[in-house]
Structures are given as structure tokens and as C-alpha cells.
Design a protein around this motif. Structure first.
Motif, PDB file in Angstrom:
ATOM      1  N   UNK A 199      -3.902  12.187  10.773  1.00  0.00           N
ATOM      2  CA  UNK A 199      -2.768  12.770  11.498  1.00  0.00           C
ATOM      3  C   UNK A 199      -3.235  13.866  12.443  1.00  0.00           C
ATOM      4  N   UNK A 200      -4.114  14.729  11.985  1.00  0.00           N
ATOM      5  CA  UNK A 200      -4.616  15.810  12.848  1.00  0.00           C
ATOM      6  C   UNK A 200      -5.334  15.232  14.073  1.00  0.00           C
ATOM      7  N   UNK A 201      -6.134  14.204  13.861  1.00  0.00           N
ATOM      8  CA  UNK A 201      -6.847  13.582  14.981  1.00  0.00           C
ATOM      9  C   UNK A 201      -5.874  12.909  15.947  1.00  0.00           C
ATOM     10  N   UNK A 202      -4.840  12.260  15.405  1.00  0.00           N
ATOM     11  CA  UNK A 202      -3.872  11.562  16.247  1.00  0.00           C
ATOM     12  C   UNK A 202      -3.054  12.540  17.083  1.00  0.00           C
ATOM     13  N   UNK A 203      -2.567  13.605  16.450  1.00  0.00           N
ATOM     14  CA  UNK A 203      -1.763  14.585  17.180  1.00  0.00           C
ATOM     15  C   UNK A 203      -2.579  15.289  18.261  1.00  0.00           C
ATOM     16  N   UNK A 204      -3.875  15.395  18.052  1.00  0.00           N
ATOM     17  CA  UNK A 204      -4.734  16.016  19.071  1.00  0.00           C
ATOM     18  C   UNK A 204      -4.787  15.175  20.338  1.00  0.00           C
ATOM     19  N   UNK A 205      -4.483  13.886  20.230  1.00  0.00           N
ATOM     20  CA  UNK A 205      -4.508  12.991  21.389  1.00  0.00           C
ATOM     21  C   UNK A 205      -3.162  12.900  22.095  1.00  0.00           C
ATOM     22  N   UNK A 206      -2.093  13.347  21.419  1.00  0.00           N
ATOM     23  CA  UNK A 206      -0.779  13.262  22.042  1.00  0.00           C
ATOM     24  C   UNK A 206       0.264  12.782  21.063  1.00  0.00           C
ATOM     25  N   UNK A 207       1.270  12.059  21.561  1.00  0.00           N
ATOM     26  CA  UNK A 207       2.394  11.616  20.747  1.00  0.00           C
ATOM     27  C   UNK A 207       2.001  10.411  19.904  1.00  0.00           C
ATOM     28  N   UNK A 208       2.198  10.469  18.580  1.00  0.00           N
ATOM     29  CA  UNK A 208       1.801   9.343  17.722  1.00  0.00           C
ATOM     30  C   UNK A 208       2.835   8.220  17.725  1.00  0.00           C
ATOM     31  N   UNK A 209       2.388   7.033  17.370  1.00  0.00           N
ATOM     32  CA  UNK A 209       3.284   5.909  17.115  1.00  0.00           C
ATOM     33  C   UNK A 209       3.682   5.975  15.642  1.00  0.00           C
ATOM     34  N   UNK A 210       4.974   6.042  15.368  1.00  0.00           N
ATOM     35  CA  UNK A 210       5.446   6.169  13.996  1.00  0.00           C
ATOM     36  C   UNK A 210       5.875   4.817  13.442  1.00  0.00           C
ATOM     37  N   UNK A 211       5.592   4.605  12.167  1.00  0.00           N
ATOM     38  CA  UNK A 211       5.943   3.358  11.495  1.00  0.00           C
ATOM     39  C   UNK A 211       7.413   3.389  11.098  1.00  0.00           C
ATOM     40  N   UNK A 212       8.095   2.261  11.257  1.00  0.00           N
ATOM     41  CA  UNK A 212       9.525   2.195  10.953  1.00  0.00           C
ATOM     42  C   UNK A 212       9.782   2.270   9.460  1.00  0.00           C
ATOM     43  N   UNK A 213      11.006   2.649   9.090  1.00  0.00           N
ATOM     44  CA  UNK A 213      11.389   2.732   7.682  1.00  0.00           C
ATOM     45  C   UNK A 213      11.267   1.379   6.992  1.00  0.00           C
ATOM     46  N   UNK A 214      11.609   0.294   7.696  1.00  0.00           N
ATOM     47  CA  UNK A 214      11.540  -1.044   7.121  1.00  0.00           C
ATOM     48  C   UNK A 214      10.102  -1.400   6.735  1.00  0.00           C
ATOM     49  N   UNK A 215       9.159  -1.143   7.640  1.00  0.00           N
ATOM     50  CA  UNK A 215       7.760  -1.439   7.354  1.00  0.00           C
ATOM     51  C   UNK A 215       7.229  -0.523   6.251  1.00  0.00           C
ATOM     52  N   UNK A 216       7.672   0.736   6.230  1.00  0.00           N
ATOM     53  CA  UNK A 216       7.258   1.652   5.162  1.00  0.00           C
ATOM     54  C   UNK A 216       7.631   1.099   3.792  1.00  0.00           C
ATOM     55  N   UNK A 217       8.847   0.582   3.676  1.00  0.00           N
ATOM     56  CA  UNK A 217       9.295   0.033   2.385  1.00  0.00           C
ATOM     57  C   UNK A 217       8.439  -1.158   1.968  1.00  0.00           C
ATOM     58  N   UNK A 218       8.117  -2.026   2.905  1.00  0.00           N
ATOM     59  CA  UNK A 218       7.292  -3.191   2.609  1.00  0.00           C
ATOM     60  C   UNK A 218       5.885  -2.746   2.209  1.00  0.00           C
ATOM     61  N   UNK A 219       5.335  -1.779   2.933  1.00  0.00           N
ATOM     62  CA  UNK A 219       3.991  -1.282   2.663  1.00  0.00           C
ATOM     63  C   UNK A 219       3.905  -0.687   1.262  1.00  0.00           C
ATOM     64  N   UNK A 220       4.839   0.173   0.916  1.00  0.00           N
ATOM     65  CA  UNK A 220       4.819   0.811  -0.396  1.00  0.00           C
ATOM     66  C   UNK A 220       5.071  -0.196  -1.509  1.00  0.00           C
ATOM     67  N   UNK A 221       5.882  -1.205  -1.246  1.00  0.00           N
ATOM     68  CA  UNK A 221       6.137  -2.252  -2.245  1.00  0.00           C
ATOM     69  C   UNK A 221       4.877  -3.059  -2.533  1.00  0.00           C
ATOM     70  N   UNK A 222       4.088  -3.336  -1.506  1.00  0.00           N
ATOM     71  CA  UNK A 222       2.956  -4.256  -1.642  1.00  0.00           C
ATOM     72  C   UNK A 222       1.640  -3.573  -2.008  1.00  0.00           C
ATOM     73  N   UNK A 223       1.600  -2.255  -2.062  1.00  0.00           N
ATOM     74  CA  UNK A 223       0.347  -1.561  -2.351  1.00  0.00           C
ATOM     75  C   UNK A 223      -0.244  -1.951  -3.702  1.00  0.00           C
ATOM     76  N   UNK A 224       0.599  -2.232  -4.678  1.00  0.00           N
ATOM     77  CA  UNK A 224       0.105  -2.561  -6.011  1.00  0.00           C
ATOM     78  C   UNK A 224      -0.729  -3.836  -6.018  1.00  0.00           C
ATOM     79  N   UNK A 225      -0.607  -4.665  -4.995  1.00  0.00           N
ATOM     80  CA  UNK A 225      -1.334  -5.927  -4.949  1.00  0.00           C
ATOM     81  C   UNK A 225      -2.804  -5.751  -4.574  1.00  0.00           C
TER      82      UNK A 225
END
Length: 253
Positions: A199-225
């Protein structure tokens, strides 16, 4: 203060195993650059002893911590193992409150790495801007800075702001990370550190691309795999213990 790094100690086999695991964790943190001179803390409850936990001797570098010089104290701050080393009050006050009230928080660390302190000081905290951060969004508590943590009455607010989470970002200060085991706590800390670094490296370059809430839910659901057997963080911790052993095995004493 005593200068002897190793001291004779009598304890149960379970406590000695816990001491070695915690000492290894201190050495891993040091190897990864997460130590802060003689400051900060990692603590671990003593198996089978209600209200007792192990913490680093105040005055030693993480590279000097070993199984025998860890200090065993109770949740009221009393030394239980005859150690002549003092304990940092800031570490005791904060860790003791969590150990007292959160039975699931067996292992707790507090660090001052540049990146985690920077994110804890950032208005928006941790952003869903990278792979590692996506695992933590919605799972972190935030606590406003009240000065050095030495007053017992702050404990209740720390607990309230932690909520049901296992990470508490102390604003302008740094994170407190908890786990049911040392390996779980270590892996959570490792992933959090990576999230903050990116995050620190990304913010140093400018505005970050943020992940949507929908993708966040899928990502957190699938981490156990993608977890290896042995419990959360166990293979990771074992790998770093092997690396520490190649550098210096004195933590085992």
C-alpha cells in the motif's frame, strides 16, 4: 540489570516447548527486520497455567532472546519464574488485558515497522488495493492514539475497538496482531506487513485501483482453498524456524 542471557530454569515440558516456540518467533521477527531496538513485544500464554504468559525481557534485543530468558508473568504483572529482568510496562498493560479477556488470543505481537505504522497513521487505514490487503478488509479494528499504553483504564477501550477481530490498528502507533497459536499470529503479521508495504509503495505512485466489495467477498471466501495442512501459518513458521537455525541456534537454550 543482570547480563546473563541464559539462566537455569525449571518448568514443564509444555512450558519449555512454548518458550522455544516464542523465542524462535522473536528471532524470526528480528531476521525479517520487524524488531525495534529493545522495544515492542510478543507474548504467549503458558499451556495449562491460567493467567500466566511469557514475554521478552526488557533490555534485550530480539536477537538475544532465548527460551530460558523469557519472563513468565501473570496478568497482574507479577514475575512467576524468578527472572531478574524487568518487563516493559507498555507491553504488560496491553498484552495482559487481551490475555485476560480473550481466551482465543494465545499469541500476541505488537510491532513498529515503518509500513504498518504508516498505514495506522493514514486517514483511511488499510485499503483494498492489493492481494494481501484484500484478506483483511473488514477484519481490522482501529483504536485512536491515547499516548503510550501504560494505563490500565485504556484496556476496556482497546477491547471494544478490537471487537471480534484479531488485528487492532493503534492509530499513529502500529498494529496488535493476535492468534490462537504462534504460527497463526506470525502468518497474520507477515501478510499484514506485506499488505502495508505494498500500500505504501502504491500510494507513492498516485491513486490506487481499489478492489470491489463483491470481489473481496469471493477472495476471502476462497482463501481457505490455498492453505497447507498443519493449521494456519504452521508450514510458514516451520520454514522460517529452519532459516533462523541456519543463522543462529542459540534461541533454543
Amino acid at each position: 540489570m543482570a547480563t546473563q542471557l541464559h539462566r537455569p530454569i525449571e518448568c514443564s515440558a509444555e512450558e519449555w516447548e512454548a518458550r522455544q516456540q516464542l523465542a524462535a518467533c522473536y528471532r524470526i521477527f528480528d531476521l525479517l527486520g520487524w524488531s525495534e531496538s529493545i522495544y515492542n513485544h510478543i507474548s504467549l500464554t503458558v499451556p495449562g497455567e491460567d493467567g500466566a504468559f511469557l514475554i521478552n525481557p526488557f533490555g534485550l534485543l530480539y536477537s538475544e532472546v532465548c527460551a530460558s530468558n523469557l519472563v513468565k508473568i501473570d496478568i497482574d504483572g507479577n514475575t512467576l519464574d524468578g527472572s531478574t529482568y524487568p518487563v516493559n510496562k507498555a507491553g504488560f498493560t496491553q498484552h495482559a488485558y487481551f490475555h485476560r479477556h480473550l481466551p482465543q488470543a494465545k499469541a500476541i505481537c505488537h510491532v513498529h515497522t515503518s509500513e504498518t505504522m504508516a498505514v495506522s497513521s493514514y486517514e483511511h487505514g488499510l485499503l483494498p488495493s492489493n492481494f494481501y490487503a484484500c484478506a483483511f478488509v473488514g477484519q481490522i479494528g482501529y483504536h485512536d492514539f491515547e499516548g503510550v499504553t501504560v494505563r490500565a483504564e485504556e484496556g476496556e477501550r482497546l477491547l471494544t475497538n478490537l471487537g471480534q477481530h484479531k488485528i487492532l490498528m493503534l492509530r499513529n502507533h502500529g498494529p496488535v496482531v493476535m492468534g490462537k497459536t504462534v504460527p497463526e499470529m506470525f502468518f497474520t503479521m507477515w501478510a499484514l506487513q506485506r499488505a502495508c508495504e505494498i500500500q505504501c509503495a502504491t500510494l507513492a505512485m498516485g491513486k490506487p485501483v481499489l478492489v470491489s466489495d463483491e470481489v473481496l467477498r469471493v477472495h476471502q471466501r476462497d482463501l481457505s482453498q490455498v492453505q497447507l495442512p498443519g493449521g494456519p501459518g504452521a508450514p510458514d513458521f516451520a520454514a522460517w524456524v529452519r532459516k533462523v537455525d541456519r543463522v543462529d541456534r542459540s534461541w533454543r537454550d
